[in-house]
Design an enzyme around this catalytic site. Sequence first.
Site, PDB file in Angstrom:
ATOM      1  N   ASP A  17       0.872  -1.159   0.000  1.00 55.89           N
ATOM      2  CA  ASP A  17       0.000   0.000   0.000  1.00 55.89           C
ATOM      3  C   ASP A  17       0.922   1.226   0.000  1.00 55.89           C
ATOM      4  O   ASP A  17       2.102   1.113   0.346  1.00 55.89           O
ATOM      5  CB  ASP A  17      -0.871  -0.032   1.263  1.00 55.89           C
ATOM      6  CG  ASP A  17      -1.648   1.243   1.464  1.00 55.89           C
ATOM      7  OD1 ASP A  17      -2.279   1.713   0.498  1.00 55.89           O
ATOM      8  OD2 ASP A  17      -1.629   1.780   2.592  1.00 55.89           O
ATOM      9  N   ASP A  19      -0.281   5.086   0.722  1.00 55.45           N
ATOM     10  CA  ASP A  19      -0.625   6.103   1.713  1.00 55.45           C
ATOM     11  C   ASP A  19      -0.570   5.534   3.126  1.00 55.45           C
ATOM     12  O   ASP A  19      -1.154   4.488   3.418  1.00 55.45           O
ATOM     13  CB  ASP A  19      -2.027   6.652   1.452  1.00 55.45           C
ATOM     14  CG  ASP A  19      -2.112   7.432   0.151  1.00 55.45           C
ATOM     15  OD1 ASP A  19      -1.069   7.937  -0.316  1.00 55.45           O
ATOM     16  OD2 ASP A  19      -3.215   7.537  -0.405  1.00 55.45           O
TER      17      ASP A  19
END
Length: 223
Positions: A17, A19
């Site tokens: 991922d 963010d």
Amino acid sequence: MLTISEKLKNADIFCFDVDSTVLNNEGIDQLSKYLNFDERVSEITNITMNGDMSFEESLDMRLNIIKPSVNDIKSFIDANLLEFTDGIIEFIQLLQKNGKIIYFISGGFESLILPYAKILNIPKENVIANRFIHNSLTGEYMTFDKTSFTSKSGGKKDAIQSIKKKYEKCSIIMIGDGVTDLETKSETELFIGFGGIVERKIVKDNSDYFVKSFHELSDIMLQ
């Protein structure tokens, strides 16, 4: 049963991922602050990452508040307000040194992520993220590409499945901080929850392994 160290060393592909995992903040939240919007965007982000709103609905709501134009995005990128999470550069370089394939799978936006992927020598085709759609004449925000894997809940799981089809036999590890990342657990050899920026109880409780520092993962790889 393999240890965490063995699983890390045996894995072929590491998916991250972006963010609050690779980068130490949420790109859309930072963009909204840069454009002088209120805290509604951050509130919606947190509701979504805790699993209380569908990702597609959340994304639509946030972008309809911000409505970022082409010029807004360029100005934001030039301001260089996003920063790498502590230890992530070293960990990714260690993985690359050991021949691992790196993917970014993000509910964020390609245009905001690619400058950081380039720094880490991750090719554009290994970045699976959303795309803004702008008016081709005025540059004004219109919508986002709703065909992208990560534009909806469950999309990261679909992205992992697409990677599996590309590589015949591969062991995949996913690392992330949110519920949309946790949805990939059934498709991966190991799901590592990351709580170094934001610790979400649902992710911590359901991860195969949970860390708050990428230095810990580097140390495990070097054992």
